[in-house]
Write a protein that holds these residues in place. Structure first.
Motif, PDB file in Angstrom:
ATOM      1  N   HIS A  19      40.730  31.323  35.994  1.00 56.12           N
ATOM      2  CA  HIS A  19      41.107  32.696  35.662  1.00 56.12           C
ATOM      3  C   HIS A  19      42.522  32.943  36.189  1.00 56.12           C
ATOM      4  O   HIS A  19      42.880  32.507  37.294  1.00 56.12           O
ATOM      5  CB  HIS A  19      40.114  33.660  36.322  1.00 56.12           C
ATOM      6  CG  HIS A  19      40.229  35.090  35.872  1.00 56.12           C
ATOM      7  ND1 HIS A  19      41.312  35.886  36.212  1.00 56.12           N
ATOM      8  CD2 HIS A  19      39.414  35.863  35.103  1.00 56.12           C
ATOM      9  CE1 HIS A  19      41.140  37.089  35.687  1.00 56.12           C
ATOM     10  NE2 HIS A  19      39.994  37.103  35.005  1.00 56.12           N
ATOM     11  N   PRO A  20      43.353  33.651  35.427  1.00 57.29           N
ATOM     12  CA  PRO A  20      44.737  33.882  35.875  1.00 57.29           C
ATOM     13  C   PRO A  20      44.848  34.524  37.252  1.00 57.29           C
ATOM     14  O   PRO A  20      45.817  34.257  37.984  1.00 57.29           O
ATOM     15  CB  PRO A  20      45.288  34.814  34.792  1.00 57.29           C
ATOM     16  CG  PRO A  20      44.469  34.516  33.579  1.00 57.29           C
ATOM     17  CD  PRO A  20      43.104  34.179  34.083  1.00 57.29           C
ATOM     18  N   VAL A  21      43.900  35.340  37.639  1.00 58.71           N
ATOM     19  CA  VAL A  21      43.998  36.035  38.920  1.00 58.71           C
ATOM     20  C   VAL A  21      43.958  35.053  40.086  1.00 58.71           C
ATOM     21  O   VAL A  21      44.483  35.346  41.173  1.00 58.71           O
ATOM     22  CB  VAL A  21      42.873  37.091  39.053  1.00 58.71           C
ATOM     23  CG1 VAL A  21      41.536  36.432  39.355  1.00 58.71           C
ATOM     24  CG2 VAL A  21      43.202  38.117  40.135  1.00 58.71           C
ATOM     25  N   LEU A  22      43.356  33.882  39.866  1.00 61.21           N
ATOM     26  CA  LEU A  22      43.250  32.909  40.952  1.00 61.21           C
ATOM     27  C   LEU A  22      44.612  32.312  41.307  1.00 61.21           C
ATOM     28  O   LEU A  22      44.784  31.776  42.410  1.00 61.21           O
ATOM     29  CB  LEU A  22      42.271  31.796  40.570  1.00 61.21           C
ATOM     30  CG  LEU A  22      40.810  32.231  40.362  1.00 61.21           C
ATOM     31  CD1 LEU A  22      39.989  31.086  39.821  1.00 61.21           C
ATOM     32  CD2 LEU A  22      40.215  32.728  41.680  1.00 61.21           C
ATOM     33  N   ARG A  23      45.584  32.396  40.412  1.00 61.80           N
ATOM     34  CA  ARG A  23      46.907  31.853  40.685  1.00 61.80           C
ATOM     35  C   ARG A  23      47.726  32.762  41.608  1.00 61.80           C
ATOM     36  O   ARG A  23      48.810  32.380  42.082  1.00 61.80           O
ATOM     37  CB  ARG A  23      47.658  31.632  39.367  1.00 61.80           C
ATOM     38  CG  ARG A  23      47.034  30.550  38.502  1.00 61.80           C
ATOM     39  CD  ARG A  23      47.997  30.093  37.416  1.00 61.80           C
ATOM     40  NE  ARG A  23      48.183  31.096  36.379  1.00 61.80           N
ATOM     41  CZ  ARG A  23      47.464  31.165  35.261  1.00 61.80           C
ATOM     42  NH1 ARG A  23      46.483  30.295  35.052  1.00 61.80           N
ATOM     43  NH2 ARG A  23      47.698  32.107  34.358  1.00 61.80           N
ATOM     44  N   ARG A  24      47.215  33.958  41.845  1.00 62.41           N
ATOM     45  CA  ARG A  24      47.944  34.880  42.722  1.00 62.41           C
ATOM     46  C   ARG A  24      47.771  34.539  44.201  1.00 62.41           C
ATOM     47  O   ARG A  24      48.453  35.100  45.067  1.00 62.41           O
ATOM     48  CB  ARG A  24      47.471  36.313  42.500  1.00 62.41           C
ATOM     49  CG  ARG A  24      47.632  36.831  41.084  1.00 62.41           C
ATOM     50  CD  ARG A  24      47.291  38.313  41.079  1.00 62.41           C
ATOM     51  NE  ARG A  24      46.967  38.822  39.759  1.00 62.41           N
ATOM     52  CZ  ARG A  24      46.517  40.054  39.539  1.00 62.41           C
ATOM     53  NH1 ARG A  24      46.344  40.897  40.568  1.00 62.41           N
ATOM     54  NH2 ARG A  24      46.234  40.454  38.312  1.00 62.41           N
ATOM     55  N   GLY A  25      46.822  33.693  44.504  1.00 62.10           N
ATOM     56  CA  GLY A  25      46.542  33.395  45.902  1.00 62.10           C
ATOM     57  C   GLY A  25      45.650  34.472  46.509  1.00 62.10           C
ATOM     58  O   GLY A  25      44.943  35.201  45.809  1.00 62.10           O
ATOM     59  N   THR A  26      45.712  34.596  47.832  1.00 68.55           N
ATOM     60  CA  THR A  26      44.881  35.583  48.520  1.00 68.55           C
ATOM     61  C   THR A  26      45.417  36.985  48.277  1.00 68.55           C
ATOM     62  O   THR A  26      46.593  37.258  48.520  1.00 68.55           O
ATOM     63  CB  THR A  26      44.838  35.300  50.023  1.00 68.55           C
ATOM     64  OG1 THR A  26      44.308  33.996  50.233  1.00 68.55           O
ATOM     65  CG2 THR A  26      43.953  36.324  50.736  1.00 68.55           C
ATOM     66  N   LEU A  27      44.544  37.846  47.815  1.00 65.96           N
ATOM     67  CA  LEU A  27      44.930  39.234  47.563  1.00 65.96           C
ATOM     68  C   LEU A  27      44.643  40.067  48.806  1.00 65.96           C
ATOM     69  O   LEU A  27      43.847  39.700  49.667  1.00 65.96           O
ATOM     70  CB  LEU A  27      44.150  39.768  46.367  1.00 65.96           C
ATOM     71  CG  LEU A  27      44.261  38.943  45.067  1.00 65.96           C
ATOM     72  CD1 LEU A  27      43.433  39.583  43.969  1.00 65.96           C
ATOM     73  CD2 LEU A  27      45.717  38.822  44.634  1.00 65.96           C
ATOM     74  N   THR A  28      45.279  41.206  48.882  1.00 66.07           N
ATOM     75  CA  THR A  28      45.127  42.038  50.070  1.00 66.07           C
ATOM     76  C   THR A  28      44.106  43.145  49.908  1.00 66.07           C
ATOM     77  O   THR A  28      43.609  43.673  50.909  1.00 66.07           O
ATOM     78  CB  THR A  28      46.479  42.676  50.450  1.00 66.07           C
ATOM     79  OG1 THR A  28      46.923  43.500  49.352  1.00 66.07           O
ATOM     80  CG2 THR A  28      47.520  41.598  50.738  1.00 66.07           C
ATOM     81  N   SER A  29      43.796  43.517  48.655  1.00 63.13           N
ATOM     82  CA  SER A  29      42.924  44.673  48.462  1.00 63.13           C
ATOM     83  C   SER A  29      42.375  44.695  47.041  1.00 63.13           C
ATOM     84  O   SER A  29      42.973  44.138  46.109  1.00 63.13           O
ATOM     85  CB  SER A  29      43.703  45.962  48.742  1.00 63.13           C
ATOM     86  OG  SER A  29      42.990  47.095  48.301  1.00 63.13           O
ATOM     87  N   LEU A  30      41.239  45.374  46.880  1.00 69.91           N
ATOM     88  CA  LEU A  30      40.704  45.601  45.544  1.00 69.91           C
ATOM     89  C   LEU A  30      41.641  46.442  44.685  1.00 69.91           C
ATOM     90  O   LEU A  30      41.535  46.445  43.457  1.00 69.91           O
ATOM     91  CB  LEU A  30      39.335  46.312  45.643  1.00 69.91           C
ATOM     92  CG  LEU A  30      38.118  45.464  46.021  1.00 69.91           C
ATOM     93  CD1 LEU A  30      36.895  46.365  46.151  1.00 69.91           C
ATOM     94  CD2 LEU A  30      37.870  44.384  44.984  1.00 69.91           C
ATOM     95  N   ARG A  31      42.562  47.148  45.345  1.00 69.50           N
ATOM     96  CA  ARG A  31      43.532  47.964  44.602  1.00 69.50           C
ATOM     97  C   ARG A  31      44.257  47.116  43.551  1.00 69.50           C
ATOM     98  O   ARG A  31      44.594  47.589  42.466  1.00 69.50           O
ATOM     99  CB  ARG A  31      44.575  48.543  45.552  1.00 69.50           C
ATOM    100  CG  ARG A  31      44.109  49.720  46.385  1.00 69.50           C
ATOM    101  CD  ARG A  31      45.190  50.079  47.397  1.00 69.50           C
ATOM    102  NE  ARG A  31      44.880  51.322  48.098  1.00 69.50           N
ATOM    103  CZ  ARG A  31      45.314  52.510  47.726  1.00 69.50           C
ATOM    104  NH1 ARG A  31      46.057  52.617  46.640  1.00 69.50           N
ATOM    105  NH2 ARG A  31      44.999  53.589  48.407  1.00 69.50           N
ATOM    106  N   GLU A  32      44.508  45.852  43.893  1.00 71.21           N
ATOM    107  CA  GLU A  32      45.271  44.967  43.014  1.00 71.21           C
ATOM    108  C   GLU A  32      44.488  44.567  41.767  1.00 71.21           C
ATOM    109  O   GLU A  32      45.045  43.935  40.869  1.00 71.21           O
ATOM    110  CB  GLU A  32      45.698  43.719  43.791  1.00 71.21           C
ATOM    111  CG  GLU A  32      46.581  44.013  44.986  1.00 71.21           C
ATOM    112  CD  GLU A  32      46.940  42.750  45.744  1.00 71.21           C
ATOM    113  OE1 GLU A  32      47.472  41.810  45.122  1.00 71.21           O
ATOM    114  OE2 GLU A  32      46.669  42.699  46.961  1.00 71.21           O
TER     115      GLU A  32
END
Length: 411
Positions: A284-297
């Motif tokens: 999934h493309p979101v996995l390329r963002r690395g660790t996210l900081t919040s559900l806001r993203e």
């Protein structure tokens, strides 16, 4: 009448048996239920022949229940009490619309033929199909239904060109009738268990989380130990399964528990507390963002939401609001685990799920957990089982509950 419940014993025999068990002798029992002593003795003997076991020890001082008799007496009392409760509820709600229901008449006189006809007409909604179910002619079924309605002294059915449906009073009687029939059926299962053979039927209502691993694992444990059992697993919304629970069509519900005060008729047993994670397909493309900081993203991402009113939906909304943002707009809602998995695997949608629900897919690497902090306290749910508060589990259900607790403890 060869009815839809072939294992049910005639109610007049149960009443005779119950009276003898309560009073200790045929003479007093016959006076109480207004039958002759020979008729009571004959009914008890026939019941013993049908069940294949002695229910009483007969002495010069009277009749004492055997171990099997104690078991049957307990179930018979519960079954007959359900019919009395049905009459009481119907009478209290009739409000004099068709006169006063004769106190005690329905519970004392209703027959197993009437109960089976009621169940059949409720299931099929037409007298032709209902008659076929209980293996009688349509005129015979019609007569039985009219006798039942006259006995209740209130309208139980509404007939129209579309078929026959139950009134509120009819639904009340149906619910208690099913509970009574279930008690009688379980008595036979308990007698078989006493002889060393655990058989019988069990219907399990599986909510989304439990259908993935908890219920299948517990069923497998149960059947390995007791291969003669017959187990059915059904899924659906909690409202549907809860209705089935109240009518004895479902024996136990497994999954996310509701608040105790919402279900005064149900007994809850928590097994563990579960929390949720964001799950997507592998690559999934979101996995390329690395660790996210919040559900806001993830607010603008496409989501698969749980159905409104479910504990999962409440957890979903609390998790986002804990981050100070409103939950994403509803586009797709689904509670079926298989549909949620299919939506995730075939699109870039994401879902807030328990990892237990998709354990195999995570192990296979076709689904992934998004590395984003989720407020655990806001996504916690009690996972457990619910069954009727006033019920007494059958041997089959007792065996399943043991296996379910073991499966939950090993998870």
């Amino acid at each position: 009448m060869k009815h839809a419940y072939p294992g049910i014993v005639p109610l007049h025999k149960l009443r005779a048996f119950e009276a003898v068990a309560q009073h200790g002798n045929v003479h007093r029992a016959a006076q109480v239920i207004h039958l002759s002593q020979p008729a009571v003795s004959r009914a008890v003997q026939q019941l013993e022949d049908t069940l294949g076991t002695a229910l009483f020890e007969r002495t010069t001082k009277g009749m004492t229940l055997t171990e099997a008799g104690e078991l049957v007496w307990r179930r018979a009392q519960r079954a007959l009490r359900e019919l009395q409760l049905a009459e009481s509820e119907i009478r209290s709600s009739a409000d004099g619309s068709r006169g006063v229901v004769r106190s005690g008449r329905l519970g004392e006189v209703i027959t197993e033929r009437m109960l089976c006809a009621l169940v059949a007409i409720a299931r099929h909604g037409g007298e032709s199909a209902a008659a076929a179910m209980v293996r009688v002619t349509q005129p015979a079924l019609n007569r039985t239904l009219r006798q039942l309605e006259e006995l209740a002294a209130v309208a139980l059915f509404v007939r129209s060109g579309r078929g026959t449906r139950l009134t509120d009073a009819g639904e009340t009687l149906l619910r208690h009738a099913k509970l009574a029939l279930a008690e009688i059926r379980v008595a036979g299962e308990e007698l078989a268990s006493m002889r060393g053979r655990l058989n019988g039927q069990l219907v399990i209502g599986a909510l989304p989380l439990s259908s993935g691993y908890l219920v299948p694992g517990a069923v497998d444990r149960t059947l390995r130990a007791h291969p003669d059992l017959s187990i059915s697993i059904i899924d659906g919304t909690y409202a549907t399964l809860s209705y089935g629970l109240r009518c004895a069509e479902v024996n136990v519900i497994v999954g996310a528990l509701r608040a105790d005060d919402q279900e005064p008729y149900a007994r809850h047993e928590p097994l563990f507390t579960d929390s949720l994670n964001v799950v997507v397909r592998a690559h999934h493309p979101v996995l390329r963002r690395g660790t996210l900081t919040s559900l806001r993203e993830l607010c603008d991402e496409p989501w698969v939401l749980p159905l409104a009113g479910t504990p999962s939906r409440g957890a979903f909304e609390r998790a986002f609001r804990a981050e100070g943002v409103e939950p994403p707009q509803v586009a797709v809602q689904a509670n079926s685990p298989s549909i949620v998995r299919a939506l995730l695997l075939s699109s870039d949608r994401m879902a807030l799920l328990s990892t237990r629900q998709v354990q195999q897919e995570l192990q296979q690497g076709i689904l992934r957990v998004v590395p984003v902090p989720v407020s655990v306290p806001h996504t916690q749910r009690r996972i457990g089982l619910a069954y009727l508060r006033d019920s007494e589990p059958s041997p089959a259900m007792t065996a399943f509950l043991v296996a379910l607790r073991q499966t939950a403890a090993a998870a």
